[in-house]
Write a protein that holds these residues in place. Structure first.
Motif, PDB file in Angstrom:
ATOM      1  N   ILE A 162      47.560  30.905  80.335  1.00 42.92           N
ATOM      2  CA  ILE A 162      47.103  30.918  78.734  1.00 42.92           C
ATOM      3  C   ILE A 162      47.269  29.395  78.424  1.00 42.92           C
ATOM      4  O   ILE A 162      48.461  28.675  78.365  1.00 42.92           O
ATOM      5  CB  ILE A 162      47.658  31.687  78.018  1.00 42.92           C
ATOM      6  N   SER A 163      46.153  28.930  77.711  1.00 43.02           N
ATOM      7  CA  SER A 163      46.292  27.781  77.016  1.00 43.02           C
ATOM      8  C   SER A 163      46.370  27.922  75.432  1.00 43.02           C
ATOM      9  O   SER A 163      45.563  28.526  75.204  1.00 43.02           O
ATOM     10  CB  SER A 163      44.782  26.870  77.512  1.00 43.02           C
ATOM     11  N   PHE A 164      47.227  27.002  74.996  1.00 42.48           N
ATOM     12  CA  PHE A 164      47.407  26.857  73.445  1.00 42.48           C
ATOM     13  C   PHE A 164      46.069  26.366  73.031  1.00 42.48           C
ATOM     14  O   PHE A 164      45.872  27.069  71.645  1.00 42.48           O
ATOM     15  CB  PHE A 164      48.530  25.976  73.065  1.00 42.48           C
ATOM     16  N   LEU A 165      45.517  25.647  73.321  1.00 40.00           N
ATOM     17  CA  LEU A 165      44.238  24.965  72.795  1.00 40.00           C
ATOM     18  C   LEU A 165      42.911  25.819  72.903  1.00 40.00           C
ATOM     19  O   LEU A 165      42.209  26.070  72.109  1.00 40.00           O
ATOM     20  CB  LEU A 165      44.029  23.577  73.241  1.00 40.00           C
ATOM     21  N   GLU A 166      42.680  26.463  74.241  1.00 44.37           N
ATOM     22  CA  GLU A 166      41.490  27.171  74.644  1.00 44.37           C
ATOM     23  C   GLU A 166      41.642  28.627  74.234  1.00 44.37           C
ATOM     24  O   GLU A 166      40.430  29.318  73.965  1.00 44.37           O
ATOM     25  CB  GLU A 166      41.252  26.788  75.882  1.00 44.37           C
ATOM     26  N   ASP A 167      42.726  29.214  74.311  1.00 42.48           N
ATOM     27  CA  ASP A 167      42.847  30.658  74.339  1.00 42.48           C
ATOM     28  C   ASP A 167      43.582  31.078  73.202  1.00 42.48           C
ATOM     29  O   ASP A 167      43.390  32.469  72.798  1.00 42.48           O
ATOM     30  CB  ASP A 167      43.592  30.976  75.633  1.00 42.48           C
ATOM     31  N   MET A 168      44.141  30.308  72.230  1.00 42.46           N
ATOM     32  CA  MET A 168      44.784  30.845  71.221  1.00 42.46           C
ATOM     33  C   MET A 168      44.159  30.318  69.691  1.00 42.46           C
ATOM     34  O   MET A 168      43.947  29.013  69.801  1.00 42.46           O
ATOM     35  CB  MET A 168      46.338  30.713  71.229  1.00 42.46           C
ATOM     36  N   THR A 169      43.966  30.978  68.730  1.00 41.69           N
ATOM     37  CA  THR A 169      43.410  30.478  67.382  1.00 41.69           C
ATOM     38  C   THR A 169      44.240  31.083  66.280  1.00 41.69           C
ATOM     39  O   THR A 169      44.423  32.392  66.265  1.00 41.69           O
ATOM     40  CB  THR A 169      41.967  31.058  67.368  1.00 41.69           C
ATOM     41  N   ILE A 170      44.658  30.325  65.507  1.00 42.27           N
ATOM     42  CA  ILE A 170      45.467  30.410  64.430  1.00 42.27           C
ATOM     43  C   ILE A 170      44.458  30.505  63.077  1.00 42.27           C
ATOM     44  O   ILE A 170      43.653  29.598  62.969  1.00 42.27           O
ATOM     45  CB  ILE A 170      46.500  29.665  63.910  1.00 42.27           C
ATOM     46  N   LEU A 171      44.395  31.624  62.571  1.00 49.80           N
ATOM     47  CA  LEU A 171      43.574  31.810  61.285  1.00 49.80           C
ATOM     48  C   LEU A 171      43.859  31.087  60.179  1.00 49.80           C
ATOM     49  O   LEU A 171      45.199  30.935  59.920  1.00 49.80           O
ATOM     50  CB  LEU A 171      42.952  33.377  61.014  1.00 49.80           C
ATOM     51  N   PRO A 172      43.083  30.679  59.223  1.00 51.92           N
ATOM     52  CA  PRO A 172      43.566  30.058  58.162  1.00 51.92           C
ATOM     53  C   PRO A 172      44.839  30.666  57.267  1.00 51.92           C
ATOM     54  O   PRO A 172      44.684  31.512  57.027  1.00 51.92           O
ATOM     55  CB  PRO A 172      42.158  29.517  57.067  1.00 51.92           C
ATOM     56  N   PHE A 173      45.773  29.881  56.879  1.00 48.10           N
ATOM     57  CA  PHE A 173      46.855  30.426  55.876  1.00 48.10           C
ATOM     58  C   PHE A 173      47.439  29.171  55.446  1.00 48.10           C
ATOM     59  O   PHE A 173      47.449  28.018  55.626  1.00 48.10           O
ATOM     60  CB  PHE A 173      48.098  31.029  56.978  1.00 48.10           C
ATOM     61  N   VAL A 174      48.100  29.397  54.177  1.00 46.31           N
ATOM     62  CA  VAL A 174      48.854  28.511  53.243  1.00 46.31           C
ATOM     63  C   VAL A 174      50.299  28.893  53.319  1.00 46.31           C
ATOM     64  O   VAL A 174      50.889  29.806  53.718  1.00 46.31           O
ATOM     65  CB  VAL A 174      48.742  29.107  51.852  1.00 46.31           C
ATOM     66  N   TYR A 175      50.716  27.602  53.804  1.00 44.63           N
ATOM     67  CA  TYR A 175      52.173  27.150  54.362  1.00 44.63           C
ATOM     68  C   TYR A 175      53.001  27.774  53.209  1.00 44.63           C
ATOM     69  O   TYR A 175      53.079  27.180  52.063  1.00 44.63           O
ATOM     70  CB  TYR A 175      52.317  26.096  54.891  1.00 44.63           C
ATOM     71  N   LYS A 176      54.183  28.587  53.612  1.00 46.85           N
ATOM     72  CA  LYS A 176      55.371  28.813  52.897  1.00 46.85           C
ATOM     73  C   LYS A 176      56.494  28.571  53.597  1.00 46.85           C
ATOM     74  O   LYS A 176      56.473  28.526  54.961  1.00 46.85           O
ATOM     75  CB  LYS A 176      55.524  30.036  52.283  1.00 46.85           C
ATOM     76  N   PRO A 177      57.730  28.248  52.915  1.00 49.03           N
ATOM     77  CA  PRO A 177      58.952  28.290  53.797  1.00 49.03           C
ATOM     78  C   PRO A 177      59.266  29.406  54.791  1.00 49.03           C
ATOM     79  O   PRO A 177      59.943  29.094  55.921  1.00 49.03           O
ATOM     80  CB  PRO A 177      60.184  27.743  53.013  1.00 49.03           C
ATOM     81  N   GLN A 178      58.832  30.625  54.331  1.00 48.92           N
ATOM     82  CA  GLN A 178      58.838  31.594  55.213  1.00 48.92           C
ATOM     83  C   GLN A 178      57.568  32.620  54.854  1.00 48.92           C
ATOM     84  O   GLN A 178      57.355  32.800  53.670  1.00 48.92           O
ATOM     85  CB  GLN A 178      60.330  32.484  54.566  1.00 48.92           C
ATOM     86  N   GLY A 179      56.954  32.768  56.086  1.00 51.50           N
ATOM     87  CA  GLY A 179      55.806  33.555  55.852  1.00 51.50           C
ATOM     88  C   GLY A 179      55.093  34.271  57.251  1.00 51.50           C
ATOM     89  O   GLY A 179      55.872  34.225  58.135  1.00 51.50           O
ATOM     90  N   VAL A 180      54.037  34.666  57.140  1.00 52.67           N
ATOM     91  CA  VAL A 180      53.213  35.254  58.356  1.00 52.67           C
ATOM     92  C   VAL A 180      51.919  34.461  58.465  1.00 52.67           C
ATOM     93  O   VAL A 180      51.133  34.131  57.609  1.00 52.67           O
ATOM     94  CB  VAL A 180      53.306  36.706  58.131  1.00 52.67           C
TER      95      VAL A 180
END
Length: 211
Positions: A162-180
């Motif tokens: 598995i490639s971090f760049l090619e196979d995984m996508t993170i959807l847009p999110f607003v960063y918080k010190p603790q979140g999901v």
């Protein structure tokens, strides 16, 4: 060792983080190792790698509440497992800390990383343009939240291809010190979606996920 963080996510899943304060000899004195494990230990370079390996095994015994021998081999891809217990496990370490996650719910993954400026120089190696666009310039914590999320899912699924760049996508999110955040993994023709939890822990970033 000092337990600095113990969290039970639910009745089936928990993780713990320990600060490593012992020598390798002190940690080894709390373990029972078979010939395979002793060979593994001998193959490691001395120093932090040895301390990390020993500390995760001691912490595993703490979470399982036993001082007896625990068989913890790794599969062909290097993913650790417990043939004699009903838990799926994941191990992590960074500098002076070691962590273990275990769950009877399904496969799990945990990652702990110290936050450093160097991540800015490698961000294009693990994040695509559509992922970088929602991260403000120089936001180290959000970059590390993304890295830990991908590493946690990588450990969960246990496939070296598995490639971090090619196979995984993170959807847009607003960063918080603790979140999901939401991560999509495309493996062959299958698309899987994971909810990955992240949080700032002292000067570290922590990410964890369960199936």
């Amino acid at each position: 060792m000092a337990l600095v963080y113990l969290r039970e996510l639910d009745e089936q899943t928990k993780f713990a983080i320990w600060k490593i304060e012992e020598t390798a000899e002190e940690l080894l004195g709390r373990l029972q190792l078979d010939a395979r494990e002793r060979a593994k230990l001998e193959s490691l370079s001395k120093g932090k790698r040895t301390l990390h390996w020993l500390a995760t095994r001691v912490l595993l015994r703490y979470l399982l509440n036993t001082e007896t021998y625990i068989d913890c081999p790794s599969d062909k891809n290097g993913k650790p497992y417990l043939p004699d217990f009903p838990y799926k496990i994941s191990l992590t370490h960074s500098y002076e800390y070691a962590g273990v996650m275990m769950s009877t719910k399904g496969e799990c993954g945990i990652d702990l990383e110290i936050v450093k400026e160097k991540v800015v120089n490698i961000k294009e190696k693990f994040l695509r343009e559509e992922e970088l666009i929602f991260i403000p310039d120089g936001h180290l914590d959000q970059l590390y939240a993304c890295w830990c999320a991908k590493e946690a899912v990588y450990k969960l699924q246990g496939n070296k291809g598995i490639s971090f760049l090619e196979d995984m996508t993170i959807l847009p999110f607003v960063y918080k010190p603790q979140g999901v955040l939401t991560l999509q993994l495309r493996k062959e023709d299958e698309l899987r979606t994971f909810q990955v939890y992240y949080e700032k822990f002292q000067q570290y970033m922590l990410g964890h996920v369960v199936e």
